[in-house]
Design an enzyme around this catalytic site. Structure first.
Site, PDB file in Angstrom:
ATOM      1  CG  HIS A  67      -1.854   1.323   1.298  1.00  0.00           C
ATOM      2  ND1 HIS A  67      -3.048   1.124   1.405  1.00  0.00           N
ATOM      3  CD2 HIS A  67      -1.288   2.554   1.643  1.00  0.00           C
ATOM      4  CE1 HIS A  67      -3.652   2.422   1.764  1.00  0.00           C
ATOM      5  NE2 HIS A  67      -2.566   3.180   1.858  1.00  0.00           N
ATOM      6  CD  GLU A  68       1.615   3.793   3.672  1.00  0.00           C
ATOM      7  OE1 GLU A  68       1.944   4.685   3.138  1.00  0.00           O
ATOM      8  OE2 GLU A  68       0.415   3.518   4.059  1.00  0.00           O
TER       9      GLU A  68
END
Ligand SMILES: [Zn+2]
Length: 371
Positions: A67-68
Site C-alpha cells: 500500500h505505502e
C-alpha cells in the site's frame, strides 16, 4: 518518523519499521491464534493456529508495505521525491519531500494506496475460492478470509474523506481541480480530517460505554492520532497560505554563529555558545560547507575537564542526519521539515548560507499577516 528497524531499499526507496509495529504484530498474532482461527476452524493442535497466525500477520505486513510503496512509486513517477517509507502503529507513511505538481498527480498518488489494498483484498478473496476448490485445510481458508477482510477494511478506512487519510488527499485533489486553489482545498481536507478524528473518538467512547469492553479504546486512539495529525497539517496549510512563494532565503537567519567540527568543545563554548541566545548551532567545515549541527545539550554532556581535548565534531549531529534545504525553495514547503528538527541548514552552491528554525518560520508568517 524514526525508523527503529531498517528493512532495506525497494526501488531505491528506504523502507523501515517503527517499533510500534512489533506491538501490533504481537496483538494480531495473539488475536488470530487464540480467537479468530480456533473459532472458524476448531479442533486443531495449538501450534497450527500459532504458525498460521504468524504467517497471516507477516502477509498482512507485506500488504501494508505494498500500500505505502504504491503511494511512493506513483509519487516518484510524477517527479515527487520520496524520503522513505515507514510502517508504524496505525499502518504506514510514505514521506514525500515535495508537493504534487498538479491535482491529477495528487489524486493518483493518494488513490494508489487504497487501490492496492483493494487489489490485495481481491487477491486474498481469490485465494479463499481457490482454497475451497482445492479442499485446503479450514484453518488456511480462515486465515485467507481474515487477510481479505482486513485489506478491505484498510482500503475503506483510508478512504474516509479527511486529511491526512488517503481519502482526505483524494478530496483535496478533487477540490483543487474544481476550484483551482490548492491551499483552500488543503484547508478543507484537513478540517474534514479533524471532524472525522473527533467522530472516531466519540464512536470509540460510545462503544466502551455501551459494551463495557475496552475494544472501543482502539477506535479512540486512532481518532486521536488523526485529529492531532490534522491539526499539524492545518498549521502547515496556514503557513502555505501566508508565506505563498516566499523563498527560504527571505525567511532564514543569514548570519548564524557556527562552529567547526575540528574546533574543541571548550573553544566553541567560550567563543560561540556563550555569546549567542540559541540552543542549536550549525557546523561549517573549512570550505564553508554544512558539517552538521550541535545543540547546547550535546556540549553540556562533555565533562568540563574533557572539553579542551574533545572535538566538536565528536559530539555534534552528523551532517547526513541534519535536514538541508536550498535557499531558493519556497519557505512554506519546508515548514513541516522545520517542525521536526531543531534547525534546518540552508545551502546555496553547496555552501552554508543560513539556518531556519521554527521561530524564523513563525516570524515570517506574522510579518506576512500585516496588511
Ligand atoms: Zn495510504
Amino acid at each position: 518518523m524514526t525508523q527503529t528497524l531498517r528493512l532495506g531499499r525497494v526501488a531505491g526507496i528506504p523502507v523501515g519499521v517503527h517499533w510500534s509495529v512489533l506491538v501490533i504484530m504481537a496483538l494480531l498474532v495473539q488475536g488470530l491464534a487464540t480467537a479468530v482461527l480456533p473459532t472458524s476452524a476448531p479442533g486443531r493442535p495449538n501450534w497450527v493456529y500459532w504458525a498460521t497466525a504468524v504467517g497471516a500477520a507477516v502477509l498482512f505486513l507485506l500488504s501494508l508495505l505494498a500500500h505505502e510503496l504504491a503511494h511512493a512509486l506513483v509519487a516518484r513517477y510524477y517527479g515527487i521525491r520520496v524520503q522513505r517509507v515507514t510502517l508504524w502503529l496505525l499502518g504506514g507513511v510514505a514521506e514525500l519531500t515535495d508537493e504534487a505538481p498538479h491535482a491529477r498527480a495528487d489524486l493518483f498518488v493518494a488513490g494508489a494506496g487504497p487501490l492496492t489494498s483493494v487489489v490485495a483484498a481481491a487477491a486474498f478473496g481469490g485465494g479463499v475460492v481457490a482454497a475451497a476448490v482445492l479442499g485446503a485445510p479450514a484453518v488456511l481458508t480462515a486465515a485467507l478470509v481474515w487477510l481479505a477482510l482486513i485489506n478491505a477494511i484498510l482500503a475503506v478506512f483510508n478512504l474516509l474523506p479527511g486529511a491526512p487519510l488517503d481519502g482526505g488527499r483524494v478530496l483535496r485533489a478533487i477540490l483543487w481541480r474544481i476550484r483551482g486553489d490548492r491551499e483552500q482545498a488543503n484547508l478543507v481536507a484537513t478540517r474534514a480530517g479533524h471532524v472525522i478524528g473527533l467522530l472516531l473518538i466519540l464512536a470509540g467512547m460510545a462503544e466502551v460505554l455501551s459494551t463495557g469492553q475496552l475494544r472501543g479504546l482502539w477506535l479512540g486512539i486512532v481518532g486521536w492520532f488523526l485529529m492531532s495529525a490534522a491539526t499539524a497539517e492545518q498549521a502547515n496549510a496556514r503557513y502555505r497560505a501566508l508565506l505563498g512563494k516566499l523563498p527560504v532565503r527571505d525567511v532564514m537567519n543569514p548570519y548564524p554563529l557556527s562552529g567547526n567540527p575540528d574546533q574543541s568543545v571548550d573553544d566553541f563554548t567560550r567563543t560561540v555558545a556563550s555569546r549567542a541566545h540559541h540552543r542549536a548551532f550549525p557546523l561549517r567545515d573549512w570550505y564553508g560547507r554544512p558539517a552538521g549541527m550541535v545543540r547546547l545539550a550535546d556540549v553540556a554532556r562533555v565533562p568540563i575537564e574533557a572539553r579542551p581535548s574533545t572535538r566538536l565534531g565528536e559530539v555534534a549531529t552528523r551532517p547526513d542526519l541534519v535536514p538541508v534545504v536550498a535557499a531558493a525553495r519556497p519557505a512554506a514547503e519546508i515548514a513541516p521539515v522545520v517542525a521536526r528538527s531543531d534547525l534546518v541548514l540552508v545551502v546555496e552552491d553547496d555552501l552554508l548560507v543560513g539556518v531556519v528554525s521554527q521561530a524564523d518560520i513563525a516570524r515570517a508568517a506574522e510579518l506576512a499577516r500585516q496588511p
